[in-house]
Design a protein around this motif. Structure first.
Motif, PDB file in Angstrom:
ATOM      1  N   VAL A  59      37.860  31.840  36.664  1.00  0.00           N
ATOM      2  CA  VAL A  59      36.498  32.357  36.595  1.00  0.00           C
ATOM      3  C   VAL A  59      35.523  31.242  36.969  1.00  0.00           C
ATOM      4  O   VAL A  59      35.749  30.076  36.625  1.00  0.00           O
ATOM      5  N   TRP A  97      40.357  39.799  33.557  1.00  0.00           N
ATOM      6  CA  TRP A  97      39.255  40.317  34.370  1.00  0.00           C
ATOM      7  C   TRP A  97      38.920  41.723  33.873  1.00  0.00           C
ATOM      8  O   TRP A  97      39.717  42.646  33.988  1.00  0.00           O
ATOM      9  N   PHE A 133      34.858  36.554  38.539  1.00  0.00           N
ATOM     10  CA  PHE A 133      36.295  36.343  38.620  1.00  0.00           C
ATOM     11  C   PHE A 133      36.665  36.120  40.080  1.00  0.00           C
ATOM     12  O   PHE A 133      35.985  36.581  40.991  1.00  0.00           O
TER      13      PHE A 133
END
Length: 340
Positions: free
Chosen positions: A229, A106, A118
């Protein structure tokens, strides 16, 4: 003329709104086809790795399975798409996969410029270096002039460049397309050092012919919060993937596991536990899921501690300690918002 332009613009806006409203959500698409298409790595033991029969296991695999359990009450309703680091974001953006769970860091740029979101961090990590013991290196600061292997399309390239520049050290990068290619280059002696996330180093070391001949250096040169994600704009889907992880962390904190969840649901008088397991209220309705969604995650996949221990814990070939990935109550940083 002005009124006609306004009218045309208004009509276009209404049409766009209708079109957007008619578009199926990711949850609707997933339910219609009966499974989640999940993007994973091409083989990182402990995170996402397939055996000779094509059975996938790992922390990232379990993130997909937990989401499937929440939706279908069946953790097996997942199909996996192995992706290189270079391919992974395009596959998600294009709709080829429903979620990406591929030891992905991230970062600010990834979160703000790729049309992606994310969710929750499922493993806190940091980049390091692995070298042969006979190289005689004891610190990353001894790597001046080293040849370093890494994978293309990852945060490791920039982190590596930043580290050597910061410490005024020279190096020769060997950048390849896939993690296994980087490991093969390192194993063949094409480079002195292999760099990636430390969890990845431990995983890849377990695949070498003689793992004991290789050392992971002490220095951690970056922050690598890893997690699933999803595409930007579908808040319901993001919430489902996020809370599938939060359920597992809360369950461990509450002492609920796959082994005792049925008994606890039946016998507990704790209001927080009753809400979590669907014995009181209907928290699942807020996500478009059944009242048993959290119960099914725990029963089918387990709490976060179970996921960690069976995939990367000390008794596995990867052999990682909990460390920073311990619960906040145990000195780590794993912390989930309450289900209330």
């Amino acid at each position: 003329m002005k009124s006609n332009v306004v009218k045309l613009l208004s009509t276009a806006a209404i049409a766009a709104t209708i079109s957007a409203g008619a578009a199926a959500t990711t949850l609707e698409d997933v339910k219609k086809k009966g499974f989640i298409q999940c993007g994973v790595s091409q083989g990182v033991p402990g995170f996402s790795n397939a055996d000779s029969n094509g059975n996938w296991t790992g922390i990232d695999v379990d993130a997909c399975r937990a989401t499937a359990a929440a939706i279908f009450g069946d953790a097996q309703k997942v199909k996996f798409t192995p992706l290189s680091a270079k391919e992974r974001f395009t596959a998600l953006q294009s709709g080829e996969i429903d979620m990406l769970s591929r030891n992905t860091t991230w970062t600010y740029t990834r979160d703000t410029s790729l049309g992606l979101d994310f969710t929750a961090v499922n493993f806190y990590d940091g980049q390091g270096f692995m070298a042969r013991k006979d190289l005689g290196v004891t610190s990353a600061l001894d790597l001046d002039g080293a040849t370093v292997c890494t994978e293309q399309g990852t945060t490791t390239e920039l982190n590596m460049a930043d580290f050597f520049r910061k410490h005024n050290l020279s190096y020769v990068p060997v950048v390849v397309q896939k993690a296994d290619e980087a490991l093969a280059a390192y194993a063949s002696g094409r480079c002195d050092v292999f760099t990636t996330d430390k969890s990845g180093l431990a995983a890849h070391r377990s695949k070498l012919a003689n793992p004991g001949q290789h050392i992971i250096l002490d220095e951690t040169i970056s922050k690598e919060p890893l997690g699933p994600v999803v595409r930007h704009g579908d808040n319901q889907w993001k919430d489902i993937v996020t809370w599938a992880m939060f359920v597992q962390v809360n369950a461990e904190e509450m002492g609920i596991s796959s082994k005792n969840v049925a008994k606890i649901k039946k016998e507990s008088n704790d209001p927080g536990i009753k809400r979590l397991l669907g014995a009181e209220g209907d928290m699942g309705a807020q996500l478009g899921l059944s009242s048993d969604w959290a119960y099914d995650i725990i029963a089918e996949v387990g709490n976060y501690g179970e996921v960690f221990e069976r995939n990367v814990g000390p008794s596995t070939p990867v052999g990682l300690p909990r460390g920073i990935n311990n619960l906040w109550t145990e000195g780590g940083v794993m912390y989930a918002p309450p289900v209330r």
